[in-house]
Design an enzyme around this catalytic site. Structure first.
Site, PDB file in Angstrom:
ATOM      1  N   CYS A 245      -4.784   9.997  -0.149  1.00 29.79           N
ATOM      2  CA  CYS A 245      -5.099  11.405   0.076  1.00 29.79           C
ATOM      3  C   CYS A 245      -6.234  11.517   1.087  1.00 29.79           C
ATOM      4  CB  CYS A 245      -5.507  12.154  -1.185  1.00 29.79           C
ATOM      5  SG  CYS A 245      -4.281  12.147  -2.472  1.00 29.79           S
TER       6      CYS A 245
ATOM      7  N   TRP B 267      -1.100  11.854  -1.214  1.00 35.81           N
ATOM      8  CA  TRP B 267      -0.290  10.698  -1.611  1.00 35.81           C
ATOM      9  C   TRP B 267      -0.178  10.821  -3.120  1.00 35.81           C
ATOM     10  CZ3 TRP B 267      -0.652   6.341  -4.731  1.00 35.81           C
ATOM     11  CH2 TRP B 267       0.268   5.319  -4.471  1.00 35.81           C
TER      12      TRP B 267
ATOM     13  N   ASN C 249      -9.282  13.716  -3.976  1.00 30.47           N
ATOM     14  CA  ASN C 249      -8.705  12.401  -3.678  1.00 30.47           C
ATOM     15  C   ASN C 249      -9.148  11.478  -4.804  1.00 30.47           C
ATOM     16  OD1 ASN C 249      -8.024   9.878  -2.600  1.00 30.47           O
ATOM     17  ND2 ASN C 249      -9.829   9.830  -1.280  1.00 30.47           N
ATOM     18  N   GLY C 250      -8.215  10.933  -5.554  1.00 37.48           N
ATOM     19  CA  GLY C 250      -8.589  10.037  -6.655  1.00 37.48           C
ATOM     20  C   GLY C 250      -7.714  10.306  -7.873  1.00 37.48           C
TER      21      GLY C 250
ATOM     22  N   GLU D 180       3.062 -12.671   6.131  1.00 40.81           N
ATOM     23  CA  GLU D 180       2.652 -11.460   6.837  1.00 40.81           C
ATOM     24  C   GLU D 180       3.821 -10.884   7.651  1.00 40.81           C
ATOM     25  OE1 GLU D 180       0.394  -9.439   6.594  1.00 40.81           O
ATOM     26  OE2 GLU D 180       0.263  -8.397   8.506  1.00 40.81           O
TER      27      GLU D 180
ATOM     28  N   LYS E  46       5.374  -7.164   7.059  1.00 37.55           N
ATOM     29  CA  LYS E  46       5.466  -6.162   8.136  1.00 37.55           C
ATOM     30  C   LYS E  46       6.875  -5.571   8.183  1.00 37.55           C
ATOM     31  CE  LYS E  46       2.247  -5.438   8.740  1.00 37.55           C
ATOM     32  NZ  LYS E  46       1.128  -5.976   8.125  1.00 37.55           N
TER      33      LYS E  46
ATOM     34  N   GLU F 280       7.561  -3.301   5.108  1.00 38.96           N
ATOM     35  CA  GLU F 280       6.779  -2.069   5.112  1.00 38.96           C
ATOM     36  C   GLU F 280       7.378  -0.997   6.009  1.00 38.96           C
ATOM     37  OE1 GLU F 280       2.075  -2.959   4.600  1.00 38.96           O
ATOM     38  OE2 GLU F 280       2.972  -3.766   6.409  1.00 38.96           O
TER      39      GLU F 280
ATOM     40  N   HIS G 118      13.983 -24.734  -3.138  1.00 38.96           N
ATOM     41  CA  HIS G 118      13.901 -24.451  -4.580  1.00 38.96           C
ATOM     42  C   HIS G 118      14.303 -23.012  -4.895  1.00 38.96           C
ATOM     43  CE1 HIS G 118      12.066 -28.353  -4.992  1.00 38.96           C
ATOM     44  NE2 HIS G 118      11.244 -28.027  -4.015  1.00 38.96           N
TER      45      HIS G 118
ATOM     46  N   LYS H 173      -2.462   3.950   3.864  1.00 37.78           N
ATOM     47  CA  LYS H 173      -3.304   2.961   4.536  1.00 37.78           C
ATOM     48  C   LYS H 173      -4.458   2.525   3.646  1.00 37.78           C
ATOM     49  CE  LYS H 173      -4.617   1.100   8.552  1.00 37.78           C
ATOM     50  NZ  LYS H 173      -3.790  -0.095   8.529  1.00 37.78           N
TER      51      LYS H 173
HETATM   52  C1  G6P Z   1      -2.496  -0.970   1.826  1.00 36.41           C
HETATM   53  C2  G6P Z   1      -2.199  -0.981   3.309  1.00 36.41           C
HETATM   54  C3  G6P Z   1      -2.117  -2.423   3.803  1.00 36.41           C
HETATM   55  C4  G6P Z   1      -3.387  -3.171   3.463  1.00 36.41           C
HETATM   56  C5  G6P Z   1      -3.721  -3.086   1.973  1.00 36.41           C
HETATM   57  C6  G6P Z   1      -5.128  -3.577   1.698  1.00 36.41           C
HETATM   58  O1  G6P Z   1      -1.408  -1.465   1.119  1.00 36.41           O
HETATM   59  O2  G6P Z   1      -0.989  -0.301   3.584  1.00 36.41           O
HETATM   60  O3  G6P Z   1      -1.916  -2.435   5.207  1.00 36.41           O
HETATM   61  O4  G6P Z   1      -3.256  -4.509   3.831  1.00 36.41           O
HETATM   62  O5  G6P Z   1      -3.673  -1.730   1.525  1.00 36.41           O
HETATM   63  O6  G6P Z   1      -6.022  -2.711   2.325  1.00 36.41           O
HETATM   64  P1  G6P Z   1      -7.463  -3.071   2.812  1.00 36.41           P
HETATM   65  O7  G6P Z   1      -7.967  -1.806   3.458  1.00 36.41           O
HETATM   66  O8  G6P Z   1      -8.258  -3.430   1.586  1.00 36.41           O
HETATM   67  O9  G6P Z   1      -7.366  -4.188   3.766  1.00 36.41           O
END
Ligand code: G6P
Length: 611
Positions: A2, A73, A99-100, A484, A488, A491, A507, A606
């Site tokens: 949020c 969110w 927000n929270g 990673e 990506k 996501e 395995h 994010k």
């Molecule tokens: C969310 C974001 C990711 C990020 C993760 C950890 O899931 O979408 O991109 O890696 O949080 O966030 P941080 O800000 O702690 O790196």
């Protein structure tokens, strides 16, 4: 999660709020709303993006010099118009954005219903605003006092802004566990979840601390503690350029951020890698040098992409500094009973510096006496402030939800940290250290070269855009890169993908391989190269479709793989900084070709400030 923004001053509030909400949309984007105070207290809100809200209010009277807005969110209640913020109290004289999460909302709601409050949404937030109204009525007190007393009753996390029809030129805000920054302009004030909605108006900011209540009234900013003790605001100068939060000609923030990496990696090394003088510096390390030298163990806590950077750091620190390292998901670490002592160092990695689980893991480790070192991107963030020491990654604002440049900046800083630790502990020779410094200095140029692969990767993306599954394989330093790369793709393109250590494929995942299964194998020239070549043979024997990331000049793998992406060669331990780049581009192009919203993928946010 949020985004919140509020304004009080001499300008029209609504355009400032809407622009701010666009900037904060990375934090959540399932509904948005504004409340405007102009004699009346008017709320407009809508399911969907900020653009949908803009369209909805385009024919409405939005004239006001005081107002607030929210982009959501969802936590409590599905995304719809009713659950969107702001929320009115029952009398509609007070409105709130939040927000929270309020954890004890159910008990509070029952009590408030008994007092005659009527609820229109499923949210915990509507409980908060009615609680404020009820307390104000019961105590015949000011709004400010009612907010303060309400904070004593709620359990959970919040960043809130409250407006009332009865307080026409006033903004009240408070935070605990969710970020909030105040911008101070000439006779005007801004409140936001981060500084991006503020920077074009002022660079003077105050980061609000947990349990503080902010009152903006009569051109004055007052901050009080929850116990009603006046606090002196600490005004800081923002160092953020407006261009850094705009797309700068790129179609998406993610692509811009991928292409910014040569610069962001360089920024993360600036002042730390001094090649000519032969020095390595890290301000945050200096004061804790002895702790690091004598550490019996390092525990890394992080989430998501930052956790992957933590895995790279495990290899780096064990290789170069010979200290045992454990990498933990912050969300798991905090809910078990981990063995942590005063001789342990906990490294918390977080782009946003706000991730709730990482923050809670830090608090737990602190309570057990560990030294906490933070690696954060957002300056002044909650995690940066909660740690004993740390190093900023200086990647600049990252707006695309899928993390790219923040990852490479984290890995760069962690590489420098491992090198410094190795140097101080005497576990790395001067010659090896010097070689690594020279090689690290070449990385921005090598990443620039890797970015030139973009056109080739677009062709590969076209070929695989309709795949339903992907496997990513890597060994050693390239194993976290495989994780990673898979993350990506998941996501932003919604294709199922898994990252695996190449040898572990036997395995389980090997059962999935057929002529339709794309396998991305990171097979750059390093100590496990021969082994990875054997793994590629195993895939090929089962007709899997191989996309190989290899070192420039490789002559073996091109004969086996359907697609070969040649990246500049570098030292094994620095390879993640280069080998991750084609994977970022591959997921980006596949997502674009599938028509996905790259910068705002569904369900994600994010900054995850809920656990
Ligand atoms: C969310 C974001 C990711 C990020 C993760 C950890 O899931 O979408 O991109 O890696 O949080 O966030 P941080 O800000 O702690 O790196």
């Amino acid at each position: 999660m949020c985004g919140i923004v509020a304004y009080l001053g001499h300008r029209e509030a609504c355009p400032i709020i809407l622009k701010g909400l666009h900037r904060l949309e990375y934090r959540g984007y399932d509904s948005a709303g504004v409340a405007l105070l102009n004699g009346e207290l008017t709320v407009y809100k809508k399911k969907g993006k900020v653009a949908d809200l803009e369209e909805f209010i385009s024919d409405k009277d939005t004239h006001a010099n005081v107002g607030m807005g929210h982009t959501r969110w969802a936590t409590h209640g599905e995304p719809n118009d009713e659950n969107a913020h702001p929320h009115y109290s029952t009398s509609e004289r007070i409105a709130i954005i939040h927000n929270g999460i309020i954890e004890n909302y159910a008990a509070l709601k029952t009590h408030l219903q008994q007092q005659g409050h009527v609820f229109h949404s499923d949210t915990d937030t509507e409980v908060f605003v009615n609680l404020i109204e009820e307390i104000k009525k019961q105590n015949s007190c000011s709004l400010e006092e009612a907010v303060r007393l309400a904070l004593h009753e709620v359990v959970g996390a919040y960043a809130i802004v409250v407006l009332s029809k009865d307080a026409p030129n006033q903004l009240i805000a408070a935070r605990k566990g969710s970020p909030m920054v105040i911008g101070i302009g000439e006779g005007e004030f801004f409140i936001a979840s981060d500084a991006t909605p503020i920077i074009e108006y002022t660079n003077e900011v105050v980061y609000v601390n947990d349990y503080e209540i902010v009152v903006i009234r009569d051109g004055q900013l007052n901050i009080r503690s929850k116990e009603d003790v006046s606090q002196t605001p600490y005004i800081q100068k923002l160092e953020m350029a407006l261009e850094s939060i705009e797309k700068g000609g790129y179609p998406h923030f993610m692509l811009k951020e991928i292409f910014e990496q040569p610069r962001s990696i360089l920024d993360s090394m600036r002042g730390r890698l001094e090649l000519e003088a032969g020095h390595l510096n890290m301000g945050g390390f200096r004061a804790y040098e002895q702790k690091f030298v004598n550490a019996q163990r390092i525990v890394i806590v992080a989430c998501g992409t930052s956790w992957h950077a933590g895995l790279v750091a495990e290899y780096l620190i064990e290789d170069l500094a010979r200290i045992p390292v454990e990498v933990e998901y912050a969300s798991e670490f905090r809910y078990r009973n981990p063995i942590i002592t005063e001789r342990d160092i906990v490294i918390a990695i977080s782009q946003s510096g706000e991730t709730a689980d990482t923050l809670a893991a830090i608090e737990l480790a602190k309570s057990k006496g560990a030294t906490i070192f933070g690696v954060c991107n957002v300056v002044g963030s909650s995690i940066a402030r909660a740690t004993d020491a740390g190093a900023y990654t200086h990647a600049g604002p990252e707006i695309g939800v899928a993390s790219t440049k923040a990852f490479t900046a984290q890995v760069t800083v962690l590489t420098l940290l491992a090198m410094i630790m190795g140097q101080k502990r005497g576990t790395i020779s001067d010659t090896k250290l010097r070689e690594l410094m020279v090689e690290l200095d070449t990385i921005p140029a090598k990443v620039t070269k890797a970015l030139e692969l973009d056109a080739q990767i677009q062709v590969i993306a076209e070929e695989f855009k309709d795949a339903t599954n992907f496997l990513y394989l890597g060994r050693g330093y390239n194993f976290p890169v495989a994780l990673e790369g898979a993350l990506k793709l998941k996501e932003i393109s919604y294709i199922h993908a898994e990252g695996y250590p190449a040898a572990e494929m036997k395995h389980g995942p090997i059962a999935l391989i057929d002529e339709n299964m794309p396998m991305v194998v990171i097979a750059t020239r390093d100590s496990s190269y021969e082994k990875v070549v054997s793994n590629i043979q195993e895939v090929k024997a089962r007709k899997g479709r191989i996309i190989a990331i290899v070192s420039e000049g490789d002559t073996v793998i091109p004969a086996m793989a359907e697609f070969v992406i040649e990246v500049p060669h570098t030292s094994e331990i620095l390879m993640p900084l280069v080998s991750v780049v084609p994977l970022q581009l591959l997921s980006y192009h596949i997502a674009v070709l599938r028509g996905c919203n790259v910068d705002q993928p569904r369900n994600l946010a994010k900054s995850v400030t809920v656990e």
